[in-house]
Design a protein around this motif. Structure first.
Motif, PDB file in Angstrom:
ATOM      1  N   UNK A 133       0.831  -1.207   0.000  1.00  0.00           N
ATOM      2  CA  UNK A 133       0.000   0.000   0.000  1.00  0.00           C
ATOM      3  C   UNK A 133       0.864   1.254   0.000  1.00  0.00           C
ATOM      4  N   UNK A 134       1.954   1.212   0.769  1.00  0.00           N
ATOM      5  CA  UNK A 134       2.863   2.351   0.787  1.00  0.00           C
ATOM      6  C   UNK A 134       3.532   2.529  -0.569  1.00  0.00           C
ATOM      7  N   UNK A 135       3.907   1.410  -1.195  1.00  0.00           N
ATOM      8  CA  UNK A 135       4.507   1.480  -2.537  1.00  0.00           C
ATOM      9  C   UNK A 135       3.527   2.089  -3.522  1.00  0.00           C
ATOM     10  N   UNK A 136       2.259   1.720  -3.401  1.00  0.00           N
ATOM     11  CA  UNK A 136       1.246   2.276  -4.307  1.00  0.00           C
ATOM     12  C   UNK A 136       1.114   3.782  -4.122  1.00  0.00           C
ATOM     13  N   UNK A 137       1.088   4.247  -2.890  1.00  0.00           N
ATOM     14  CA  UNK A 137       0.972   5.692  -2.652  1.00  0.00           C
ATOM     15  C   UNK A 137       2.184   6.440  -3.206  1.00  0.00           C
ATOM     16  N   UNK A 138       3.363   5.868  -3.035  1.00  0.00           N
ATOM     17  CA  UNK A 138       4.569   6.497  -3.568  1.00  0.00           C
ATOM     18  C   UNK A 138       4.544   6.530  -5.093  1.00  0.00           C
TER      19      UNK A 138
ATOM     20  N   UNK B 280       3.788   9.598 -10.158  1.00  0.00           N
ATOM     21  CA  UNK B 280       3.167   9.761 -11.470  1.00  0.00           C
ATOM     22  C   UNK B 280       2.722  11.194 -11.729  1.00  0.00           C
ATOM     23  N   UNK B 281       2.486  11.951 -10.676  1.00  0.00           N
ATOM     24  CA  UNK B 281       2.097  13.349 -10.851  1.00  0.00           C
ATOM     25  C   UNK B 281       3.191  14.175 -11.513  1.00  0.00           C
ATOM     26  N   UNK B 282       4.434  13.698 -11.414  1.00  0.00           N
ATOM     27  CA  UNK B 282       5.558  14.424 -12.010  1.00  0.00           C
ATOM     28  C   UNK B 282       5.997  13.828 -13.339  1.00  0.00           C
ATOM     29  N   UNK B 283       5.302  12.793 -13.799  1.00  0.00           N
ATOM     30  CA  UNK B 283       5.674  12.124 -15.041  1.00  0.00           C
ATOM     31  C   UNK B 283       4.808  12.601 -16.201  1.00  0.00           C
ATOM     32  N   UNK B 284       5.270  12.345 -17.415  1.00  0.00           N
ATOM     33  CA  UNK B 284       4.532  12.712 -18.624  1.00  0.00           C
ATOM     34  C   UNK B 284       3.533  11.612 -18.960  1.00  0.00           C
ATOM     35  N   UNK B 285       2.476  11.544 -18.151  1.00  0.00           N
ATOM     36  CA  UNK B 285       1.423  10.547 -18.331  1.00  0.00           C
ATOM     37  C   UNK B 285       0.078  11.239 -18.168  1.00  0.00           C
ATOM     38  N   UNK B 286      -0.984  10.560 -18.586  1.00  0.00           N
ATOM     39  CA  UNK B 286      -2.319  11.148 -18.488  1.00  0.00           C
ATOM     40  C   UNK B 286      -3.037  10.734 -17.214  1.00  0.00           C
ATOM     41  N   UNK B 287      -2.748   9.525 -16.710  1.00  0.00           N
ATOM     42  CA  UNK B 287      -3.431   9.032 -15.519  1.00  0.00           C
ATOM     43  C   UNK B 287      -2.438   8.746 -14.408  1.00  0.00           C
ATOM     44  N   UNK B 288      -2.948   8.663 -13.172  1.00  0.00           N
ATOM     45  CA  UNK B 288      -2.052   8.470 -12.027  1.00  0.00           C
ATOM     46  C   UNK B 288      -2.550   7.400 -11.066  1.00  0.00           C
TER      47      UNK B 288
ATOM     48  N   UNK C 245      12.844   4.211 -15.155  1.00  0.00           N
ATOM     49  CA  UNK C 245      13.905   4.449 -14.176  1.00  0.00           C
ATOM     50  C   UNK C 245      13.330   4.942 -12.849  1.00  0.00           C
ATOM     51  N   UNK C 246      12.344   5.829 -12.915  1.00  0.00           N
ATOM     52  CA  UNK C 246      11.763   6.383 -11.696  1.00  0.00           C
ATOM     53  C   UNK C 246      10.993   5.322 -10.918  1.00  0.00           C
ATOM     54  N   UNK C 247      10.212   4.505 -11.609  1.00  0.00           N
ATOM     55  CA  UNK C 247       9.426   3.480 -10.919  1.00  0.00           C
ATOM     56  C   UNK C 247      10.316   2.498 -10.170  1.00  0.00           C
ATOM     57  N   UNK C 248      11.432   2.118 -10.773  1.00  0.00           N
ATOM     58  CA  UNK C 248      12.291   1.122 -10.146  1.00  0.00           C
ATOM     59  C   UNK C 248      13.080   1.672  -8.965  1.00  0.00           C
ATOM     60  N   UNK C 249      12.957   2.973  -8.699  1.00  0.00           N
ATOM     61  CA  UNK C 249      13.565   3.564  -7.511  1.00  0.00           C
ATOM     62  C   UNK C 249      12.617   3.572  -6.314  1.00  0.00           C
ATOM     63  N   UNK C 250      11.359   3.237  -6.534  1.00  0.00           N
ATOM     64  CA  UNK C 250      10.378   3.255  -5.448  1.00  0.00           C
ATOM     65  C   UNK C 250      10.603   2.046  -4.539  1.00  0.00           C
TER      66      UNK C 250
END
Length: 260
Positions: free
Chosen positions: A149-154, A159-167, A203-208
């Motif tokens: 759950x903590x990983x999901x929140x992180x 995702x708010x800082x990524x170039x994506x449409x959904x979070x 790269x960012x996801x694998x740092x979580x």
């Protein structure tokens, strides 16, 4: 009784048949996971039976390993095989650079390890999986059960800082229980809509903390074989820049698919 195949199944089989022609006697071959990869395993086993090929095969999931053994393939672990000559696998999405989203079957961790332990990775697919921009298919992220759950929140915050449409990140379920991978982990499916910068996101996801691996395959796939329902296949090799077109002649369904 003849097996009536859908156009999508015929397209998958055509791509699989063309891809297994790349396999040579004595090779060590990685076997992907999923519905398209299952056609490939059957087509490869057919070549082994008919031509006496001596192959060593490394599966990317328990179910692929079980299918390979059932069909008479020599199945070993990656540790036993060492480096592989070729991996053939499916995909959930791919773009013009052959960047992939994989993991719809929950095996992207093993798939990525096996693919990167190979001289070459070839993807087999139907034309519906090609997209201009990745992200319509949910991006799987494998996480350890502790603190998921903590990983999901992180991840959602990231995702708010990524170039994506959904979070949003949703825990994949298997009925009323969380889906469990072959490694005993969970999967979060990210509904992104569009991925503007796959490399940055990966790269960012694998740092979580808690994230084991994500389903973005970047600079891993060397060629894609696209099948069509009428037996046409198109093979694109990104290294050589070549595009080949062929047509697969289907045998009688009673012969090809009698064990389905």
């Amino acid at each position: 009784m003849p097996v009536q195949l859908t156009p999508i199944d015929r397209a998958k089989y055509a791509a699989a048949r063309r891809a297994v022609d790349l396999v040579e006697d004595g090779m060590k071959v990685g076997l992907g996971t999923g519905s398209t990869a299952a056609w490939m395993v059957r087509a490869l086993a057919e070549r082994v039976r008919d031509e006496g090929l001596r192959l060593t095969c490394v599966p990317t999931s328990v179910r692929t390993g079980d299918l390979g053994r059932e069909l008479g393939l020599k199945i070993v672990s990656l540790e036993e095989a060492g480096w592989l000559d070729l991996t053939i696998d499916g995909t959930d999405e791919f773009d013009a650079d052959l960047t992939l989203i994989k993991g719809g079957g929950g095996a992207h961790l093993m798939e990525k390890i096996v693919a990167t332990a190979s001289d070459r990775m070839v993807v087999i697919t139907d034309a519906s999986k090609e997209v201009k921009t990745l992200g319509h298919f949910p991006l799987p992220v494998e996480v350890i059960p502790f603190g998921w759950q903590a990983s999901r929140m992180l991840i959602e915050e990231l995702l708010n800082a990524m170039d994506v449409m959904g979070t949003s990140a949703r825990l994949r379920m298997n009925g009323e229980r969380p889906f469990v991978t072959d490694q005993g982990n969970h999967i979060l499916d990210l509904a992104l809509g569009r991925i503007g910068n796959p490399r940055q996101l990966s790269l960012a996801l694998n740092q979580v903390p808690g994230v084991v691996e994500n389903g973005l395959f970047i600079d891993i796939c060397d060629a894609v074989v696209i099948g069509y329902g009428d037996g046409r296949v198109e093979m694109r090799d990104i290294a050589s820049g070549t595009v080949e077109h062929e047509r697969i002649v289907f045998e009688e369904p009673d012969n090809i698919f009698k064990d389905l």
